[in-house]
Design a protein around this motif. Structure first.
Motif, PDB file in Angstrom:
ATOM      1  N   SER A 177      -0.866  -6.035 -13.736  1.00  0.00           N
ATOM      2  CA  SER A 177      -1.302  -6.044 -15.538  1.00  0.00           C
ATOM      3  C   SER A 177      -2.346  -6.626 -15.410  1.00  0.00           C
ATOM      4  CB  SER A 177      -0.170  -5.737 -15.817  1.00  0.00           C
ATOM      5  OG  SER A 177       0.234  -6.779 -16.172  1.00  0.00           O
ATOM      6  N   SER A 178      -2.695  -7.658 -14.873  1.00  0.00           N
ATOM      7  CA  SER A 178      -3.968  -8.706 -15.275  1.00  0.00           C
ATOM      8  C   SER A 178      -5.245  -8.469 -14.879  1.00  0.00           C
ATOM      9  CB  SER A 178      -3.311 -10.448 -15.144  1.00  0.00           C
ATOM     10  OG  SER A 178      -2.942 -10.927 -13.557  1.00  0.00           O
ATOM     11  N   VAL A 179      -4.518  -7.790 -14.161  1.00  0.00           N
ATOM     12  CA  VAL A 179      -6.125  -6.729 -13.102  1.00  0.00           C
ATOM     13  C   VAL A 179      -6.965  -6.338 -14.335  1.00  0.00           C
ATOM     14  CG1 VAL A 179      -7.837  -5.802 -11.383  1.00  0.00           C
ATOM     15  CG2 VAL A 179      -5.171  -7.158 -11.012  1.00  0.00           C
ATOM     16  N   ARG A 180      -8.720  -6.628 -14.315  1.00  0.00           N
ATOM     17  CA  ARG A 180      -9.530  -5.994 -15.237  1.00  0.00           C
ATOM     18  C   ARG A 180      -8.963  -4.575 -15.352  1.00  0.00           C
ATOM     19  NH1 ARG A 180     -14.822  -9.927 -15.749  1.00  0.00           N
ATOM     20  NH2 ARG A 180     -13.638 -12.353 -16.379  1.00  0.00           N
ATOM     21  N   SER A 181      -9.436  -3.539 -15.953  1.00  0.00           N
ATOM     22  CA  SER A 181      -9.626  -2.363 -15.539  1.00  0.00           C
ATOM     23  C   SER A 181     -10.662  -2.136 -14.822  1.00  0.00           C
ATOM     24  CB  SER A 181      -9.784  -1.632 -17.088  1.00  0.00           C
ATOM     25  OG  SER A 181      -7.927  -2.099 -17.512  1.00  0.00           O
ATOM     26  N   HIS A 182     -10.622  -1.220 -13.928  1.00  0.00           N
ATOM     27  CA  HIS A 182     -11.694  -0.503 -12.807  1.00  0.00           C
ATOM     28  C   HIS A 182     -12.403  -1.103 -11.845  1.00  0.00           C
ATOM     29  CE1 HIS A 182     -10.040   3.680 -14.965  1.00  0.00           C
ATOM     30  NE2 HIS A 182     -10.779   2.599 -15.958  1.00  0.00           N
ATOM     31  N   THR A 183     -12.084  -2.151 -11.542  1.00  0.00           N
ATOM     32  CA  THR A 183     -12.176  -3.379 -10.461  1.00  0.00           C
ATOM     33  C   THR A 183     -12.204  -2.650  -9.458  1.00  0.00           C
ATOM     34  OG1 THR A 183     -10.856  -4.971 -11.526  1.00  0.00           O
ATOM     35  CG2 THR A 183     -12.653  -4.603 -13.073  1.00  0.00           C
ATOM     36  N   LEU A 184     -10.631  -3.021  -8.986  1.00  0.00           N
ATOM     37  CA  LEU A 184     -10.593  -2.888  -7.811  1.00  0.00           C
ATOM     38  C   LEU A 184     -11.160  -1.891  -6.568  1.00  0.00           C
ATOM     39  CD1 LEU A 184      -6.867  -4.516  -8.117  1.00  0.00           C
ATOM     40  CD2 LEU A 184      -9.142  -5.430  -7.313  1.00  0.00           C
ATOM     41  N   VAL A 185     -11.666  -2.162  -5.965  1.00  0.00           N
ATOM     42  CA  VAL A 185     -11.851  -0.968  -5.066  1.00  0.00           C
ATOM     43  C   VAL A 185     -10.824  -0.531  -4.150  1.00  0.00           C
ATOM     44  CG1 VAL A 185     -14.098   0.039  -2.747  1.00  0.00           C
ATOM     45  CG2 VAL A 185     -14.354  -2.210  -4.759  1.00  0.00           C
ATOM     46  N   ASP A 186     -10.155  -1.627  -3.530  1.00  0.00           N
ATOM     47  CA  ASP A 186      -9.165  -1.014  -2.170  1.00  0.00           C
ATOM     48  C   ASP A 186      -7.544  -2.462  -3.232  1.00  0.00           C
ATOM     49  OD1 ASP A 186     -10.309  -0.863   0.222  1.00  0.00           O
ATOM     50  OD2 ASP A 186     -11.599  -2.400  -0.093  1.00  0.00           O
ATOM     51  N   LEU A 187      -6.994  -0.788  -2.739  1.00  0.00           N
ATOM     52  CA  LEU A 187      -5.262  -1.834  -3.196  1.00  0.00           C
ATOM     53  C   LEU A 187      -4.268  -1.177  -2.741  1.00  0.00           C
ATOM     54  CD1 LEU A 187      -3.391  -2.953  -5.206  1.00  0.00           C
ATOM     55  CD2 LEU A 187      -3.429  -1.180  -7.101  1.00  0.00           C
ATOM     56  N   ILE A 188      -3.446  -2.747  -1.993  1.00  0.00           N
ATOM     57  CA  ILE A 188      -2.810  -2.518  -0.974  1.00  0.00           C
ATOM     58  C   ILE A 188      -1.521  -2.739  -0.916  1.00  0.00           C
ATOM     59  CG2 ILE A 188      -2.421  -3.220   1.415  1.00  0.00           C
ATOM     60  CD1 ILE A 188      -4.795  -3.595   2.120  1.00  0.00           C
ATOM     61  N   PHE A 189      -0.659  -2.350  -0.897  1.00  0.00           N
ATOM     62  CA  PHE A 189       0.757  -2.243  -1.626  1.00  0.00           C
ATOM     63  C   PHE A 189       2.119  -2.305  -0.532  1.00  0.00           C
ATOM     64  CE2 PHE A 189       4.994  -0.957  -3.405  1.00  0.00           C
ATOM     65  CZ  PHE A 189       4.992  -1.710  -3.932  1.00  0.00           C
ATOM     66  N   GLU A 190       2.312  -2.929  -0.469  1.00  0.00           N
ATOM     67  CA  GLU A 190       3.260  -2.962   0.777  1.00  0.00           C
ATOM     68  C   GLU A 190       4.684  -2.996  -0.333  1.00  0.00           C
ATOM     69  OE1 GLU A 190       5.584  -4.381   4.466  1.00  0.00           O
ATOM     70  OE2 GLU A 190       3.311  -4.241   4.351  1.00  0.00           O
ATOM     71  N   ALA A 191       5.877  -2.243   0.032  1.00  0.00           N
ATOM     72  CA  ALA A 191       7.530  -2.341  -0.540  1.00  0.00           C
ATOM     73  C   ALA A 191       7.941  -2.748   0.950  1.00  0.00           C
ATOM     74  CB  ALA A 191       8.060  -0.981  -1.408  1.00  0.00           C
ATOM     75  N   LYS A 192       8.637  -4.011   0.665  1.00  0.00           N
ATOM     76  CA  LYS A 192       9.735  -4.012   1.924  1.00  0.00           C
ATOM     77  C   LYS A 192      11.158  -4.353   1.025  1.00  0.00           C
ATOM     78  CE  LYS A 192       7.339  -7.202   4.147  1.00  0.00           C
ATOM     79  NZ  LYS A 192       7.201  -8.257   5.047  1.00  0.00           N
ATOM     80  N   VAL A 193      12.120  -3.352   1.810  1.00  0.00           N
ATOM     81  CA  VAL A 193      13.168  -2.437   1.330  1.00  0.00           C
ATOM     82  C   VAL A 193      14.033  -3.177   2.307  1.00  0.00           C
ATOM     83  CG1 VAL A 193      14.492  -1.395   0.446  1.00  0.00           C
ATOM     84  CG2 VAL A 193      11.414  -1.080   0.543  1.00  0.00           C
ATOM     85  N   SER A 194      15.229  -3.925   1.898  1.00  0.00           N
ATOM     86  CA  SER A 194      16.109  -4.507   3.018  1.00  0.00           C
ATOM     87  C   SER A 194      17.665  -4.924   2.167  1.00  0.00           C
ATOM     88  CB  SER A 194      15.550  -6.279   3.566  1.00  0.00           C
ATOM     89  OG  SER A 194      16.753  -6.547   4.239  1.00  0.00           O
ATOM     90  N   PHE A 195      18.094  -3.880   2.750  1.00  0.00           N
ATOM     91  CA  PHE A 195      19.390  -4.213   1.719  1.00  0.00           C
ATOM     92  C   PHE A 195      20.699  -4.465   2.760  1.00  0.00           C
ATOM     93  CE2 PHE A 195      16.439  -1.513  -0.620  1.00  0.00           C
ATOM     94  CZ  PHE A 195      17.347  -1.277  -1.604  1.00  0.00           C
TER      95      PHE A 195
END
Length: 436
Positions: free
Chosen positions: A320-338
């Motif tokens: 949410s702190s990143v400027r609007s419409h600036t990223l060319v690549d966004l890589i997100f990984e949810a590491k789920v461990s229970f």
């Protein structure tokens, strides 16, 4: 009527095209890449030099197999160009034994051959063998003077631009400070020799311009390299104002306060930021976020979210702190461990709608990529119903994947924008990050 046949001679491939083909083979980085290149080297004389330049570009020497150094020396005797091809040297120590680095005559001869070549060594990586059994897979250096005088200073410090140290304690601080051309530094679980704490003598007269920096469990080591002034965003002999890439491993950290100061210092240059973890199970410590509002040139953001401990909270604050419409690549990984079958409901309750909205906001309107990956792991391997709980966890992850797809379909329809969206769901098997 007489039928005649014409034999058409196919012109030979140009050397430039052959080289490009071999470069693509090398870049594929499949399991068989090395073998493929060795086969290519046997095709013809025109294929051999480029193939060998890739085959011998990285020389990996392990303590338990260093007898193979003699084979490499024999190859160099037969073809001196091989010494020219070596651009990266990786040393892996077996157990607690590392004296061969300055005592082995064959290794010393190899270093001299490389030093005499017309192409300097670009990268040095030194790491403890993963079999080292001290709880953290580390090795402690003790004979610092021999390491420096007989190995690092005469053969390494004046040539390399990239230094990568993994799981090493008691490292002479001169391993970093004597590198006059250093632009890339990677410290993964590294501590400097305590007696060197106040010993920050640098060979260069002008601050070095670091372009890439990565650290894991090495805040103390970085602090010893920092200027003792109140402005800890300047390395004593490293100028971070031109840093292009910063990788932060959040393992065993509670926040990003230390790293935020570095981010602020390179706000006008940073293009790639990774806030990730090498953990393959949950980490209940980290709940940190970074303020990226001043990063005017940020183009790639790679972040991990840890479930159930931190969830989306830290990632949402960061994105949410990143400027609007600036990223060319966004890589997100949810590491789920229970460890309990009831826990997976938490991933369904996370604010995925808010997350998708933020992703759409920060991605560039002209050609952007979003990679969404979930890795899951049920940690109680002694439970007799492990397979059943693993199945429950996988179904929850699949529900989230479907929700993500639906959210983006709605956002794309409402905003009229589209992006390349990659999804991946897999079992957590371990991770390895570092400089290419």
């Amino acid at each position: 009527m007489t039928l005649t046949s014409t034999l058409t001679t196919v012109p030979p491939l140009s050397q430039e095209l052959i080289d490009k083909i071999l470069d693509l083979v090398s870049a594929s980085r499949t399991v068989d890449t090395s073998q493929d290149l060795r086969q290519c080297a046997l095709v013809s004389q025109t294929f051999r030099p480029r193939s060998q330049s890739h085959i011998f570009s990285l020389a990996t020497i392990q303590g338990e197999t260093r007898h193979r150094i003699r084979n490499l020396l024999n190859a160099i005797d037969a073809n001196p160009d091989i010494a020219h091809y070596i651009s990266e040297l990786c040393l892996e120590f077996t157990g607690l034994e590392y004296a061969w680095i300055y005592e082995d005559p064959d290794f010393n001869s190899l270093l001299k051959r490389k030093l005499a070549s017309d192409r300097p060594l670009r990268k040095l990586a030194i790491m403890a063998d993963s079999k080292t059994d001290d709880g953290y897979s580390t090795i402690t250096f003790r004979n610092h003077e021999r390491l420096l005088q007989d190995f690092f200073l005469p053969f390494i410090s004046t040539s390399i631009t990239c230094l990568s140290l993994h799981r090493l304690l008691g490292v002479p601080i001169e391993f970093v400070t004597s590198c006059v051309n250093l632009t890339e530094l990677e410290l993964l679980h590294v501590e400097f020799n305590d007696s060197d704490a106040a010993k920050c003598s640098f060979s260069q007269t002008q601050p070095l311009q670091l372009k890439r920096l990565a650290h894991r469990l090495s805040r103390n080591a970085l602090t010893k390299l920092l200027d003792q002034s109140s402005d800890v965003t300047h390395l004593a002999s490293f100028d971070l104002s031109g840093l292009h890439e910063f990788t932060i491993f959040t393992d065993a950290q509670r926040n990003l306060d230390f790293e935020q100061k570095i981010i602020d210092r390179c706000s006008e240059s940073l293009e790639k930021l990774r806030v990730i973890t090498m953990q393959t199970s949950y980490n209940g410590i980290f709940h940190g976020s970074a303020d990226l509002q001043h990063l005017s040139r940020l183009r790639l953001l790679h972040v991990h979210a840890l479930f159930p401990e931190d969830g989306l909270d830290s990632v949402l604050r960061t994105v949410s702190s990143v400027r609007s419409h600036t990223l060319v690549d966004l890589i997100f990984e949810a590491k789920v461990s229970f460890s309990r079958p009831a826990d997976p409901e938490i991933i369904l309750e996370a604010d995925w709608a808010g997350f998708c909205s933020e992703v759409t906001r920060v991605l560039s309107l002209e050609g952007s990529n979003f990679e969404f990956k979930m890795t899951y792991l049920y940690t109680d391997r002694h439970d007799m119903e492990l397979q059943d709980y693993q199945s429950i966890l996988q179904s929850r992850c699949e529900d989230v994947m479907r929700r993500i797809r639906g959210e983006f379909q709605c956002l794309e329809r409402d905003t009229g924008t589209s992006l390349i969206l990659l999804h991946q769901l897999e079992y957590d098997t371990g991770f390895d990050f570092g400089f290419d």
